[in-house]
Write a protein that holds these residues in place. Structure first.
Motif, PDB file in Angstrom:
ATOM      1  N   ARG A 210      -4.322   6.720   2.989  1.00 63.10           N
ATOM      2  CA  ARG A 210      -4.751   5.447   3.573  1.00 63.10           C
ATOM      3  C   ARG A 210      -3.733   4.340   3.292  1.00 63.10           C
ATOM      4  NH1 ARG A 210      -8.750   8.653   2.471  1.00 63.10           N
ATOM      5  NH2 ARG A 210     -10.647   8.674   3.756  1.00 63.10           N
ATOM      6  N   LEU A 211      -3.259   4.280   2.056  1.00 62.96           N
ATOM      7  CA  LEU A 211      -2.269   3.266   1.712  1.00 62.96           C
ATOM      8  C   LEU A 211      -0.942   3.528   2.429  1.00 62.96           C
ATOM      9  CD1 LEU A 211      -2.985   2.786  -2.089  1.00 62.96           C
ATOM     10  CD2 LEU A 211      -3.206   1.059  -0.297  1.00 62.96           C
ATOM     11  N   LEU A 269      -8.031  -1.910   0.126  1.00 67.22           N
ATOM     12  CA  LEU A 269      -7.825  -0.600  -0.502  1.00 67.22           C
ATOM     13  C   LEU A 269      -7.387  -0.748  -1.954  1.00 67.22           C
ATOM     14  CD1 LEU A 269      -6.057   1.300   2.421  1.00 67.22           C
ATOM     15  CD2 LEU A 269      -8.341   1.745   1.513  1.00 67.22           C
ATOM     16  N   ARG A 270      -6.451  -1.668  -2.192  1.00 68.86           N
ATOM     17  CA  ARG A 270      -6.009  -1.888  -3.565  1.00 68.86           C
ATOM     18  C   ARG A 270      -7.153  -2.438  -4.415  1.00 68.86           C
ATOM     19  NH1 ARG A 270      -1.114  -5.653  -3.941  1.00 68.86           N
ATOM     20  NH2 ARG A 270      -1.383  -5.130  -6.138  1.00 68.86           N
ATOM     21  N   GLY A 271      -7.987  -3.285  -3.796  1.00 69.27           N
ATOM     22  CA  GLY A 271      -9.106  -3.860  -4.519  1.00 69.27           C
ATOM     23  C   GLY A 271     -10.111  -2.841  -4.994  1.00 69.27           C
ATOM     24  N   VAL A 272     -10.129  -1.697  -4.355  1.00 73.44           N
ATOM     25  CA  VAL A 272     -10.991  -0.596  -4.803  1.00 73.44           C
ATOM     26  C   VAL A 272     -10.215   0.370  -5.689  1.00 73.44           C
ATOM     27  CG1 VAL A 272     -12.415   1.355  -4.043  1.00 73.44           C
ATOM     28  CG2 VAL A 272     -12.436  -0.790  -2.751  1.00 73.44           C
ATOM     29  N   GLY A 332      -0.276   3.585 -10.346  1.00 72.63           N
ATOM     30  CA  GLY A 332      -0.967   3.226  -9.108  1.00 72.63           C
ATOM     31  C   GLY A 332      -0.341   2.014  -8.461  1.00 72.63           C
ATOM     32  N   ARG A 333       0.009   1.014  -9.284  1.00 78.57           N
ATOM     33  CA  ARG A 333       0.681  -0.163  -8.748  1.00 78.57           C
ATOM     34  C   ARG A 333       2.068   0.198  -8.209  1.00 78.57           C
ATOM     35  NH1 ARG A 333      -1.256  -2.439 -13.775  1.00 78.57           N
ATOM     36  NH2 ARG A 333      -3.135  -3.709 -13.424  1.00 78.57           N
ATOM     37  N   GLN A 334       2.791   0.999  -8.967  1.00 83.45           N
ATOM     38  CA  GLN A 334       4.122   1.406  -8.522  1.00 83.45           C
ATOM     39  C   GLN A 334       4.050   2.250  -7.257  1.00 83.45           C
ATOM     40  OE1 GLN A 334       7.014   0.273  -9.748  1.00 83.45           O
ATOM     41  NE2 GLN A 334       5.714  -0.991 -11.050  1.00 83.45           N
ATOM     42  N   TYR A 335       2.962   2.974  -7.114  1.00 78.07           N
ATOM     43  CA  TYR A 335       2.813   3.798  -5.923  1.00 78.07           C
ATOM     44  C   TYR A 335       2.708   2.924  -4.679  1.00 78.07           C
ATOM     45  CZ  TYR A 335       1.063   7.348  -2.734  1.00 78.07           C
ATOM     46  OH  TYR A 335       0.899   8.185  -1.670  1.00 78.07           O
ATOM     47  N   ASN A 336       2.021   1.783  -4.802  1.00 76.52           N
ATOM     48  CA  ASN A 336       1.937   0.858  -3.676  1.00 76.52           C
ATOM     49  C   ASN A 336       3.326   0.355  -3.289  1.00 76.52           C
ATOM     50  OD1 ASN A 336      -0.849   1.057  -3.650  1.00 76.52           O
ATOM     51  ND2 ASN A 336      -1.137  -0.699  -4.993  1.00 76.52           N
ATOM     52  N   ILE A 337       4.121  -0.001  -4.310  1.00 79.12           N
ATOM     53  CA  ILE A 337       5.488  -0.467  -4.037  1.00 79.12           C
ATOM     54  C   ILE A 337       6.323   0.679  -3.457  1.00 79.12           C
ATOM     55  CG2 ILE A 337       7.566  -1.447  -5.074  1.00 79.12           C
ATOM     56  CD1 ILE A 337       5.792  -2.687  -7.215  1.00 79.12           C
ATOM     57  N   ALA A 338       6.078   1.883  -3.971  1.00 79.92           N
ATOM     58  CA  ALA A 338       6.835   3.041  -3.487  1.00 79.92           C
ATOM     59  C   ALA A 338       6.558   3.304  -2.012  1.00 79.92           C
ATOM     60  CB  ALA A 338       6.491   4.276  -4.314  1.00 79.92           C
ATOM     61  N   LEU A 339       5.305   3.095  -1.581  1.00 79.27           N
ATOM     62  CA  LEU A 339       4.973   3.303  -0.175  1.00 79.27           C
ATOM     63  C   LEU A 339       5.766   2.353   0.709  1.00 79.27           C
ATOM     64  CD1 LEU A 339       1.087   3.778  -0.284  1.00 79.27           C
ATOM     65  CD2 LEU A 339       2.852   5.529  -0.106  1.00 79.27           C
ATOM     66  N   ALA A 340       5.860   1.086   0.278  1.00 77.13           N
ATOM     67  CA  ALA A 340       6.651   0.116   1.035  1.00 77.13           C
ATOM     68  C   ALA A 340       8.126   0.510   1.031  1.00 77.13           C
ATOM     69  CB  ALA A 340       6.470  -1.276   0.454  1.00 77.13           C
ATOM     70  N   ALA A 341       8.604   0.993  -0.117  1.00 79.22           N
ATOM     71  CA  ALA A 341      10.003   1.411  -0.213  1.00 79.22           C
ATOM     72  C   ALA A 341      10.284   2.602   0.688  1.00 79.22           C
ATOM     73  CB  ALA A 341      10.355   1.749  -1.662  1.00 79.22           C
ATOM     74  N   MET A 342       9.349   3.556   0.738  1.00 78.58           N
ATOM     75  CA  MET A 342       9.547   4.719   1.585  1.00 78.58           C
ATOM     76  C   MET A 342       9.502   4.345   3.063  1.00 78.58           C
ATOM     77  SD  MET A 342      10.164   7.386  -0.261  1.00 78.58           S
ATOM     78  CE  MET A 342      11.178   6.186  -1.133  1.00 78.58           C
ATOM     79  N   ALA A 343       8.570   3.450   3.417  1.00 74.77           N
ATOM     80  CA  ALA A 343       8.505   3.004   4.812  1.00 74.77           C
ATOM     81  C   ALA A 343       9.793   2.283   5.195  1.00 74.77           C
ATOM     82  CB  ALA A 343       7.293   2.096   5.016  1.00 74.77           C
TER      83      ALA A 343
END
Length: 614
Positions: A210-211, A269-272, A332-343
């Protein structure tokens, strides 16, 4: 069809497919290959990177040791009320804490340095690559998308190198070191905690896809916002002239709302996701207390033991458990940043993988001299497959001739100019310069023999002299001034506040349209080309200035082959031959007088010229 033309058509299709993927990128899964490719950008800085890895591993080891030392002090000197032991323990703890702080400082400094160097190289690579891409790429790609690749996408990749990778290594190190210590102290209690790991895995996996999609949608919507902003700023005069401010603002508001909607979804999503990770962490500490109490009352899980041993294990686990499960929250926080980096990496690499169109044949050669002979041999061209814009064009131009291209809008005049300039190659047939097909001449050497003045020629930020010198970067000031003098417009440009040293402003905004055109004429004069192309070049010049320029152009055009796209009779009448185009076909050709005598298409256009007073 030649092999080189097949290569060109393959490249064209690749550009079209890659442009389409800009819209489809949000549906593509993350690829581990992106991480490997991103890692290659650290190879030029192997010493810095390897030093950073050592610092990261040291950082990963020190925090668990701090927790272990604190537990040992509490269970040792403090419990035994050993004052001297407490003092020495405090000294040791302070020394280890200070060492940890120093390591942290260098971890931050080195990672920032590596991230900035990678970003520096990446942006340089993007810029150099953009200079090599063909005109077809720019015809099918919005400016805002290109800017986004250089700015937000490249920045997200920097964060991937600088933060995600090394912070992840630190957090994983904390987990493994803490796990090893806990397993060594009490394997049974550690296994009781470890069996809860699938809960975390399920939580992470549930939010992962989802993220991923949300972050890609955020990047895509941001590209649309950036593209619209760039377009709106460039066209602000048109917007205000037609009073479209409210309409454009409403359209932009819809794009911003769409971008905001994706951000809201990401925040939801992050809020959950993050509170669930935090709750799990607290839940595991509760398990420590519960299982620890049972061990103290009943002995260890795997073997009977004294309550004191169980109590010591609980104390150690109480300090070490946050270092085992706490990194999950950070990851989990780094994973959010990683998703942006991968995109961002996916989009940047899509751009970098867009191969420059090979306009030169494998055996293409440089030319030192060009007399100016031009021949169109059954040349056809289409911007999009199946939609031809030129049909079997045939004509020959002798060196030194002036050719006027005439026709209604969309007849193919500008396309012929682009083919002569080798911005494109013909789809079929060929164009020969001095008897040599254009694809057999290197583009770089051909450009040295061409001069182009367009209707809306572009001026770069800098001075008037800098912009004239674009034609020959090694030209001296005296040569630039001489070119302007030969054009007979030196007094007009010297009338500027600082003369040739005047700043033209962004896109030439500090100059009038006529002054900009004069700069472009001077640029062509300085280039001293064998073939000169004028695409409605005097349309922005007033009648009095044009009269002066026409005399100068006569000297400029003397002895050169020239192609003039013009709508003014003053230009067409002086042409050695007029070529009339209609719907991509060569309809008529001849001198001005000959075509008037025939009473055909040109004669009809002439009557329109006379009626409109041009």
């Amino acid at each position: 069809m030649s092999a080189s033309r097949l290569d060109i058509e393959t490249a064209d299709r690749a550009i079209t497919r890659r442009t389409s993927r800009e819209q489809e990128a949000k549906h593509r899964p993350l690829d581990l290959g992106l991480i490997r490719r991103l890692w290659t950008y650290t190879e030029p800085y192997a010493t810095l990177r390897n030093t950073l890895i050592v610092v990261v591993l040291t950082r990963a080891l020190t925090l668990p040791l701090v927790a272990w030392l604190l537990s040992s002090i509490l269970l040792g000197p403090v419990q035994a009320k050993d004052v001297q032991g407490i003092i020495w323990g405090a000294v040791e703890f302070a020394a280890l804490a200070a060492f940890t702080a120093v390591v942290f400082r260098y971890r931050m400094m080195l990672s920032l340095r590596l991230g900035e160097r990678v970003l520096h190289d990446l942006r340089n690579e993007i810029f150099v690559h953009l200079q090599k891409l063909p005109m077809r790429f720019y015809d099918t790609t919005k400016l805002g998308r290109i800017i986004s690749r250089m700015t937000s996408d490249a920045e997200s990749m920097r964060q991937g190198v600088q933060d995600v990778l090394f912070v992840t290594l630190v957090q994983l190190g904390h987990m493994f070191v803490a796990a090893a210590i806990m397993a060594w102290i009490d394997l049974g209690l550690f296994l009781a905690l470890a069996v809860m790991a699938p809960i975390l895995w399920f939580v992470v996996q549930f939010f992962r896809s989802r993220l991923t999609n949300v972050y890609r949608q955020i990047q895509e919507s941001f590209s649309r916002v950036t593209a619209t902003l760039a377009e709106s700023v460039s066209g602000v005069r048109v917007t205000q002239s037609f009073v479209r401010q409210d309409v454009n603002a409403e359209l932009f508001a819809q794009l911003v709302e769409d971008h905001s909607r994706h951000h809201h979804r990401e925040a939801q999503l992050r809020g959950v996701f993050l509170p669930l990770l935090e709750l799990n962490n607290q839940f595991f500490i509760a398990l420590i207390l519960a299982f620890g109490a049972l061990q103290i009352l009943r002995g260890t899980f795997l073997a009977p033991g004294s309550p004191e041993v169980a109590y010591d294990a609980v104390v150690y686990f109480f300090f070490l458990t946050p270092l085992f499960f706490g990194p999950v929250i950070a990851l989990g926080r780094q994973y959010n940043i990683a998703l942006a980096a991968m995109a961002g990496a996916e989009r940047v690499f899509n751009l970098l993988d867009t191969e420059p169109q090979q306009l030169d044949a494998p055996n293409a050669r440089d030319i030192d001299h060009l007399s100016g002979s031009v021949q169109f041999d059954d040349a056809c061209f289409e911007y999009e497959p199946g939609r031809p814009v030129l049909h079997n064009i045939n004509f020959t131009v002798e060196p030194g001739q002036m050719i006027a291209l005439v026709g209604e809008t969309g007849s193919g005049k500008s396309t012929i100019i682009k083919l002569i300039s080798k911005f494109y190659l013909p789809t079929s047939g060929q164009i020969l310069l001095d008897g040599i097909p254009t694809h057999d001449i290197t583009s770089a050497s051909l450009a040295q023999h061409l001069g182009i003045v367009l209707q809306n020629n572009f001026l770069f930020t800098g001075t008037v002299m800098d912009n004239i010198r674009v034609a020959r970067h090694d030209a001296t000031d005296e040569q630039v001034i001489d070119a302007v003098r030969r054009l007979d417009c030196l007094d007009l440009l010297e009338a500027l506040p600082l003369g040739l040293r005047a700043d033209v402003g962004e896109r030439g905004g500090n100059l009038s349209l006529g002054q900009r055109q004069l700069v472009c004429f001077a640029r062509a004069m300085l280039a001293d080309p064998a073939i000169l192309i004028l695409d409605e070049a005097t349309s922005s010049v007033d009648t009095i200035t044009e009269a002066r320029i026409q005399r100068s152009l006569a000297r400029l055009l003397a002895g050169r082959t020239s192609f003039v796209v013009a709508h003014r009779l003053s230009t067409i009448r002086h042409a050695d031959r007029v070529i009339v185009l209609r719907d991509g076909n060569l309809a008529e050709a001849g001198t001005h007088a000959q075509l008037l005598t025939r009473g055909g298409i040109y004669a009809g256009l002439y009557r329109q010229f006379v009626k409109s007073g041009i």
